[in-house]
Design a protein around this motif. Structure first.
Motif, PDB file in Angstrom:
ATOM      1  N   ASN A   1       0.968  -1.331   0.077  1.00 53.88           N
ATOM      2  CA  ASN A   1       0.121   0.056   0.104  1.00 53.88           C
ATOM      3  C   ASN A   1       1.027   1.070   0.108  1.00 53.88           C
ATOM      4  OD1 ASN A   1      -2.617  -0.947  -0.183  1.00 53.88           O
ATOM      5  ND2 ASN A   1      -2.951  -1.117   2.024  1.00 53.88           N
TER       6      ASN A   1
ATOM      7  N   ILE B   1       2.186   1.692  -3.282  1.00 53.07           N
ATOM      8  CA  ILE B   1       1.107   2.372  -4.159  1.00 53.07           C
ATOM      9  C   ILE B   1       0.998   3.819  -4.111  1.00 53.07           C
ATOM     10  CG2 ILE B   1      -1.409   2.308  -4.564  1.00 53.07           C
ATOM     11  CD1 ILE B   1      -1.550  -0.779  -3.987  1.00 53.07           C
ATOM     12  N   LEU B   2       1.087   4.304  -2.867  1.00 50.24           N
ATOM     13  CA  LEU B   2       1.208   5.552  -2.532  1.00 50.24           C
ATOM     14  C   LEU B   2       2.342   6.493  -3.006  1.00 50.24           C
ATOM     15  CD1 LEU B   2      -0.746   7.878  -1.131  1.00 50.24           C
ATOM     16  CD2 LEU B   2       0.763   7.255   0.973  1.00 50.24           C
TER      17      LEU B   2
ATOM     18  N   LYS C   1       0.283   5.568  -7.854  1.00 45.70           N
ATOM     19  CA  LYS C   1      -0.826   4.919  -8.294  1.00 45.70           C
ATOM     20  C   LYS C   1      -2.172   5.001  -7.525  1.00 45.70           C
ATOM     21  CE  LYS C   1       2.134   1.525 -10.376  1.00 45.70           C
ATOM     22  NZ  LYS C   1       2.996   0.220 -10.067  1.00 45.70           N
ATOM     23  N   ALA C   2      -1.912   5.557  -6.271  1.00 45.14           N
ATOM     24  CA  ALA C   2      -3.426   5.583  -5.365  1.00 45.14           C
ATOM     25  C   ALA C   2      -4.300   6.647  -6.014  1.00 45.14           C
ATOM     26  CB  ALA C   2      -2.733   5.877  -3.988  1.00 45.14           C
ATOM     27  N   LYS C   3      -5.709   5.920  -5.706  1.00 43.90           N
ATOM     28  CA  LYS C   3      -6.843   6.655  -6.045  1.00 43.90           C
ATOM     29  C   LYS C   3      -7.063   7.654  -4.901  1.00 43.90           C
ATOM     30  CE  LYS C   3      -8.133   4.749 -10.123  1.00 43.90           C
ATOM     31  NZ  LYS C   3      -8.980   5.338 -11.476  1.00 43.90           N
ATOM     32  N   ALA C   4      -7.162   7.295  -3.680  1.00 45.64           N
ATOM     33  CA  ALA C   4      -7.450   8.138  -2.711  1.00 45.64           C
ATOM     34  C   ALA C   4      -6.434   7.825  -1.418  1.00 45.64           C
ATOM     35  CB  ALA C   4      -8.981   7.806  -2.309  1.00 45.64           C
ATOM     36  N   ILE C   5      -6.548   8.797  -0.374  1.00 45.50           N
ATOM     37  CA  ILE C   5      -5.778   8.486   0.614  1.00 45.50           C
ATOM     38  C   ILE C   5      -6.671   8.958   1.813  1.00 45.50           C
ATOM     39  CG2 ILE C   5      -4.634  10.798   0.530  1.00 45.50           C
ATOM     40  CD1 ILE C   5      -2.298   9.580   2.016  1.00 45.50           C
ATOM     41  N   ARG C   6      -6.544   8.078   2.848  1.00 46.41           N
ATOM     42  CA  ARG C   6      -7.525   8.117   4.251  1.00 46.41           C
ATOM     43  C   ARG C   6      -6.781   9.315   4.876  1.00 46.41           C
ATOM     44  NH1 ARG C   6      -7.609   2.612   3.859  1.00 46.41           N
ATOM     45  NH2 ARG C   6      -9.542   1.867   2.982  1.00 46.41           N
TER      46      ARG C   6
ATOM     47  N   THR D   1      -4.561   7.845   7.314  1.00 42.51           N
ATOM     48  CA  THR D   1      -3.232   7.493   6.899  1.00 42.51           C
ATOM     49  C   THR D   1      -2.216   8.760   6.591  1.00 42.51           C
ATOM     50  OG1 THR D   1      -4.445   5.848   5.575  1.00 42.51           O
ATOM     51  CG2 THR D   1      -2.049   6.005   5.006  1.00 42.51           C
TER      52      THR D   1
END
Lengths: 182, 70
Positions: free
Chosen positions: B31, B34-35, B39-44, B47
């Motif tokens: 993960n 990905i960040l 490539k990440a679509k969203a981040i909490r 996080t």
């Protein structure tokens, strides 16, 4: 995947196999019937008799007989293809219940929808054709016996599956987005 | 995407490896990768908060907006 779900899917797999064998035999029977009739049964032969008795139609007109039996064969073959697709799906196991929205599953549902539409189309055609023949006074077995009944049900199933395929399309997008949320 | 993730820059500034950050933030290496690779679509928010805490920085140090040139 829980043990209960696993058993349930195995039972469905076995059921799909049994139905697939049944509809394949049915389709094969119709094809054999057509070939056998034209090769070995002479016109006006009184002994002409099969499971689905189309002797009156055979003696009435060759063209009508071929049309009706061809439609019966197409419907039976499409049903066999449908169950082959289902059996293949259970065999290849492209699904994952933890991440259910996947492209192969959507394609599977879409294929079933198209086959269902095909069965509806040919069943409806066959039903209309046989209705016309009965009006001309040709005695025919009922649609249930000729395996061409329930065109509306197949159509409804096709529409429902098409909607499910669209839901899956959206689900795949949402799942991909969820997978890429850190 | 016009949002650029500068996680690798901040990690280099703090001399922190991906493994170390992964342990501190308690998210998987995949993960985090990905960040880092964008490539990440969203981040909490949780996080982002954990990363900011681990790297002692502000969200703006990690995320940057650049206009797209077509």
């Amino acid at each position: 995947m829980s043990v209960k779900t696993d058993y349930f899917l195995k039972a469905l797999h076995i059921l799909a196999w049994i139905i697939f064998i049944g509809v394949s035999i049915e389709a094969g029977g119709f094809i054999f019937n057509l070939i056998f009739t034209f090769l070995f049964i002479a016109k006006g032969d009184r002994e002409f008799r099969t499971e689905v008795d189309l002797s009156a139609l055979y003696h009435h007109n060759d063209r009508d007989y071929i049309t009706i039996i061809s439609l019966m064969i197409i419907v039976a073959v499409l049903k066999a293809i449908m169950f082959y697709v289902i059996v293949r799906f259970f065999h290849d196991k492209p699904y994952n219940l933890d991440q259910p929205f996947r492209e192969p599953v959507r394609r599977f549902v879409l294929n079933l929808a198209y086959i269902s539409f095909g069965i509806a189309l040919f069943s409806s055609w066959g039903a209309g054709y046989s209705k016309g023949l009965v009006k001309q006074g040709v005695p025919l077995p009922d649609l249930q016996t000729m395996k061409m009944a329930g065109a509306d049900v197949w159509l409804f199933m096709g529409v429902a599956l098409l909607v499910i395929a669209q839901v899956f399309k959206k689900g795949i997008e949402l799942q991909a987005e969820n997978d890429l949320t850190v | 995407m016009p949002i650029i993730v500068n996680l690798d820059v901040m990690m280099a500034k703090r001399k922190m490896s991906l493994n170390e950050l992964s342990e501190k933030v308690d998210i998987t290496l995949s993960n985090l990768s990905i960040l880092k690779t964008g490539k990440a679509k969203a981040i909490r928010f949780s996080t982002l908060e954990a990363i900011c805490k681990a790297l002692d920085c502000q969200p703006a140090d990690i995320l940057e907006y650049r206009t797209r040139r077509d």
